[in-house]
Motif scaffolding. Structure first.
Motif, mmCIF file in Angstrom:
data_model
loop_
_atom_site.group_PDB
_atom_site.id
_atom_site.type_symbol
_atom_site.label_atom_id
_atom_site.label_comp_id
_atom_site.label_asym_id
_atom_site.label_seq_id
_atom_site.Cartn_x
_atom_site.Cartn_y
_atom_site.Cartn_z
ATOM 1 N N ASP A 8 9.010 58.759 35.975
ATOM 2 C CA ASP A 8 8.636 60.166 35.812
ATOM 3 C C ASP A 8 9.819 60.940 35.244
ATOM 4 O O ASP A 8 10.934 60.875 35.773
ATOM 5 N N VAL A 9 9.598 61.660 34.165
ATOM 6 C CA VAL A 9 10.674 62.365 33.461
ATOM 7 C C VAL A 9 11.393 63.360 34.384
ATOM 8 O O VAL A 9 12.575 63.641 34.203
ATOM 9 N N ARG A 10 10.706 63.854 35.392
ATOM 10 C CA ARG A 10 11.325 64.804 36.315
ATOM 11 C C ARG A 10 12.241 64.115 37.312
ATOM 12 O O ARG A 10 13.085 64.761 37.928
ATOM 13 N N LEU A 11 12.093 62.799 37.494
ATOM 14 C CA LEU A 11 12.854 62.077 38.503
ATOM 15 C C LEU A 11 13.793 61.022 37.944
ATOM 16 O O LEU A 11 14.625 60.485 38.669
ATOM 17 N N GLU A 13 16.458 60.839 36.063
ATOM 18 C CA GLU A 13 17.914 60.989 36.208
ATOM 19 C C GLU A 13 18.351 60.695 37.636
ATOM 20 O O GLU A 13 19.376 60.065 37.869
ATOM 21 N N ARG A 14 17.562 61.132 38.597
ATOM 22 C CA ARG A 14 17.868 60.859 40.003
ATOM 23 C C ARG A 14 17.764 59.362 40.296
ATOM 24 O O ARG A 14 18.586 58.801 41.023
#
Length: 65
Positions: A8-11, A13-14
């Motif tokens: 998921d692009v929102r997650l 990096e995490r």
């Protein structure tokens, strides 16, 4: 965690920072995505909506007066 959330692009990096996803894994996933650029549409930022609908709405308001 499901694979859907791992990428998921929102997650992402995490996930990369925590080590739950490697850069190589992520690159492999990106490379596997289909090229859908032929389905893209240019959008005019000045466009304010469907002019036919706006005209119909204006006529409807004029009739009510």
């Amino acid at each position: 965690m499901t694979d859907d959330l791992r990428y998921d692009v929102r997650l992402v990096e995490r996930m990369l920072a925590s080590g739950r996803l490697s850069r190589e894994e992520y690159q492999k996933y990106l490379d596997s995505l289909p090229d859908v650029s032929s389905k893209s549409v240019n959008v005019d930022p000045a466009w304010e909506g469907d002019t036919a609908s706006a005209d119909a709405s204006a006529r409807k308001k004029a009739r009510k007066k």
